[in-house]
Design an enzyme around this catalytic site. Sequence first.
Site, PDB file in Angstrom:
ATOM      1  N   LEU A   1      -6.766  24.218  19.959  1.00 35.48           N
ATOM      2  CA  LEU A   1      -6.631  23.450  18.723  1.00 35.48           C
ATOM      3  C   LEU A   1      -7.877  22.648  18.397  1.00 35.48           C
ATOM      4  O   LEU A   1      -8.164  22.361  17.245  1.00 35.48           O
ATOM      5  CB  LEU A   1      -5.437  22.498  18.827  1.00 35.48           C
ATOM      6  CG  LEU A   1      -4.069  23.152  18.987  1.00 35.48           C
ATOM      7  CD1 LEU A   1      -3.014  22.101  19.300  1.00 35.48           C
ATOM      8  CD2 LEU A   1      -3.696  23.917  17.725  1.00 35.48           C
ATOM      9  N   GLY A   2      -8.602  22.237  19.415  1.00 32.38           N
ATOM     10  CA  GLY A   2      -9.782  21.423  19.186  1.00 32.38           C
ATOM     11  C   GLY A   2     -10.285  20.851  20.491  1.00 32.38           C
ATOM     12  O   GLY A   2      -9.808  21.187  21.575  1.00 32.38           O
ATOM     13  N   GLY A  18     -11.868  17.011  22.110  1.00 30.54           N
ATOM     14  CA  GLY A  18     -12.213  15.614  21.911  1.00 30.54           C
ATOM     15  C   GLY A  18     -12.861  15.029  23.145  1.00 30.54           C
ATOM     16  O   GLY A  18     -13.282  15.755  24.049  1.00 30.54           O
ATOM     17  N   PHE A  62     -11.532  13.532  25.547  1.00 34.87           N
ATOM     18  CA  PHE A  62     -10.742  13.805  26.747  1.00 34.87           C
ATOM     19  C   PHE A  62     -11.001  15.211  27.263  1.00 34.87           C
ATOM     20  O   PHE A  62     -11.066  15.456  28.461  1.00 34.87           O
ATOM     21  CB  PHE A  62      -9.255  13.643  26.384  1.00 34.87           C
ATOM     22  CG  PHE A  62      -8.313  13.752  27.544  1.00 34.87           C
ATOM     23  CD1 PHE A  62      -7.863  12.623  28.187  1.00 34.87           C
ATOM     24  CD2 PHE A  62      -7.846  14.988  27.980  1.00 34.87           C
ATOM     25  CE1 PHE A  62      -6.970  12.709  29.246  1.00 34.87           C
ATOM     26  CE2 PHE A  62      -6.972  15.090  29.031  1.00 34.87           C
ATOM     27  CZ  PHE A  62      -6.524  13.937  29.677  1.00 34.87           C
ATOM     28  N   GLY A  63     -11.159  16.137  26.346  1.00 37.74           N
ATOM     29  CA  GLY A  63     -11.322  17.538  26.701  1.00 37.74           C
ATOM     30  C   GLY A  63     -10.634  18.406  25.671  1.00 37.74           C
ATOM     31  O   GLY A  63     -10.217  17.932  24.617  1.00 37.74           O
ATOM     32  N   ASP A  86      -8.040   1.955  19.769  1.00 35.15           N
ATOM     33  CA  ASP A  86      -8.758   3.098  19.194  1.00 35.15           C
ATOM     34  C   ASP A  86      -7.950   3.705  18.048  1.00 35.15           C
ATOM     35  O   ASP A  86      -7.805   4.920  17.942  1.00 35.15           O
ATOM     36  CB  ASP A  86      -9.042   4.149  20.264  1.00 35.15           C
ATOM     37  CG  ASP A  86     -10.145   5.125  19.831  1.00 35.15           C
ATOM     38  OD1 ASP A  86     -10.982   4.729  19.001  1.00 35.15           O
ATOM     39  OD2 ASP A  86     -10.147   6.264  20.308  1.00 35.15           O
TER      40      ASP A  86
END
Length: 821
Positions: free
Chosen positions: A509-510, A512, A514-515, A628
């Site tokens: 999906l993408g 970020g 985090f991973g 955040d």
Amino acid sequence: MELFGKMGRLPAALLSLFFILASRVSPSIAGDTLTPTQPLADGQELISAGERFILGFFSPIKTNNCYIGIWYKVSPPTVVWVANRQHPISERNGSLSITVNGTLIITDQNSKTIWSSGSSGLANPVAQLLDDGNFIVKEANIPGSFAWQSSDYPSDTLLPGMKLGWNLKSGLNRNVTSWTSPSDPAPGPYTMGVDLHGNPQIILWEGSSQLWRVGPWNGKTLAGIPDILRYKIFILDFVIKNDEVFYMYNTTSTSFITRLTVNYTGFVQRLVWLDDSKMWSSYMSEPKDQCDYVSQCGAYGVCNTDDSPICSCLQGFKPRSPTNWDLREGKDGCTRRMGLDCQNGTDGFVIVKDVKLPDTSRSMVDRSMGLDECRATCLRNCSCTAYASANINGSGCIIWTTELTDIRVYSFGGQDLYVRLAAADLGPGLHHSHSRTMVGTVVGCVLGTLLFASVGICIWIQRRRRAGAITFASHRNNEYKEGKDWELPLFDLGTIIVATNNFSIENKLGKGGFGPVYKGKLGEEQEIAVKRLSKTSAQGADEFMNEVTLIAKLQHRNLVRLLGCCTQGEEKMLVYEYMPNKSLDAFLFDKDKGVLLDWQTRYNIIEGIAQGLLYLHRDSRLRIIHRDLKASNILLDKDMNPKISDFGLARIFREDETALNTRRVVGTYGYMSPEYAMYGAFSVKSDVFSFGVLVLEIISGKKNRGDFISEHEGNLLAHAWGLWKEGNGLELVDESLSNSISIAEALNSIKVGLLCVQECPKDRPTMSSVVLMLGSKNTSLPDPKHPGFFPTRTSSEIESSKSKTDSASINELSVTIVEGR
């Protein structure tokens, strides 16, 4: 008819009125009374004797439709009853009159009848507006009698002294139904009324489906609102007689101005007018949490917001679908471990304390029976599943002969429920504290130890309350010192590999901070999103455990739901519910997709985020600062409802803490408050600042940080502030909203956003005030002060920042770490 025509450049105070009242040709007619010889023309009013209520013509904002309504004489005016809510007058020059036989009639400009009250058969009729807001038809000069009254036909509001319920002789059912929208008083999808089946109770319906069960009367209050007993402002009553069944409330002082309303978003609100601040204060809003929604834990399940997961089975019962139960989907409910043995008389009862009694629509009630006799009656009936006192004082008897549904635990004001069990299930080993029984114990083993810096984190499986439950304990003393155990299902790595097709590129999906994030599917129906910690990620076990320990304990409809995790070998993964509409920024900052976010959708997203933040700051068991909050961390479900995500950087505050400092500043540029970005000082007001940025982004469709604004304007906050000071706030609104915008809501929201981003933290409102301001549509909000925006940056700096902070935002929780300066 409208107070003003074209929008132009009118003052915000006028544009933000929730209702636009009809223009007044003459202020009123003769006092509070209407006669056959003196009709009420468009522009005229009736005013009650004590000047508490006004009856007249009004037009909701954004429409030319005209209605007869009653409103409190406060500013801004608040409509509490509408006569012709399904039959508006489309043009001016309507009229309200009473005929010689006592029939109220509304006619349009062509003298065509569009609404009538029905014949009253009176000889000398008059219609009078009373000081309690009731509009009655009666014989002139005969006090105390009436042939028709508006309070028998409520709109979306129940006023003190009005009845909610049934006249059993006439068949009249008085219920309260929401407006369709702020601009349309036609009956909407949400209705609150009295259900006569079994033990009568009040229900909030969405269409034909039960949404919230307010519950039966327990002698002091309604089962679903026990907290109201703590306060002495309201006097509640529930009458059950042969000829009528109804609920009514009054106030301890006639000086209180209050209303109970079902709003168009599906919430029941009890509101009190604050004369000093000239605004409505939300005294109560229901449903208030996940357990308020009907039967979240299914048959024989108990819902408790203080537990995680929130669902457990009654003593003697086990999950009907263990797989779904482990995924925190409890609506399948529970089933008996051992069958009842009525013939041999060995069955007994377990007491479940402090609960909202199960759905009483299929129960039997005897109000003359005592508790001992109630128990004996239940034992003699082989179909009896439970019994309880009808009243909180111990009198009366309710008996259930069907499955027990919609049970929840309260910390205050609940009742005792006696659940029938087989003898084998009555053993002391199965008792849970307060007899709120959970699901059983499992054998576990220690899984391993994760190290990050000098902080030891231990993850192990213990004997806990359900199959597959994992208890995590965090020992990060520098971050927080809770020392509590947390539960979360642990997924096998093989299960995740199968679900994600071995982390195939098609399922990605993408990516970020985090991973990578992958879409997956468990079984045939359960869609999931899997966050996989990258070995090269700037985050690590610290953020991973932070997210696990925090979000596992949070339950709110506007927070993303964590289903479990996987910590097998070197893998660290979080498994979330899948959000088919991905994240807010994927729509908001895309010109083509942005048109899919009409004004109502954007406003609902703003309200949902506010409710989620309020839960984090005030209503959850933990007091949490998100740190955040940004558009990419707001996920959207299939109905475009917002879900706050990414708790990797969140911090827990103790009750005695109001602010903290850190040398490691984390978050995303453009959303961080100045005091946090500059000095590392953070508090709930830091989240409020981020929320304000989000509000302005949602309204404008533009990023706070970006190159869409010329160099001299700085960022979105500076741009919005400049427009507001010039009186041109509406120019901030996204051009794609021109056909759907609500002017009042837009201006109110812009002002709320600017109040949230004020430079000084103490000037910013709390989230409880924000929720109130968004819901009140009030023009008397304080004026915002200078916002805390950062200096203008060059285009190269903007591009550099974007390369560091922007990331894919599809069900992923990106984090940008900014080192303190």
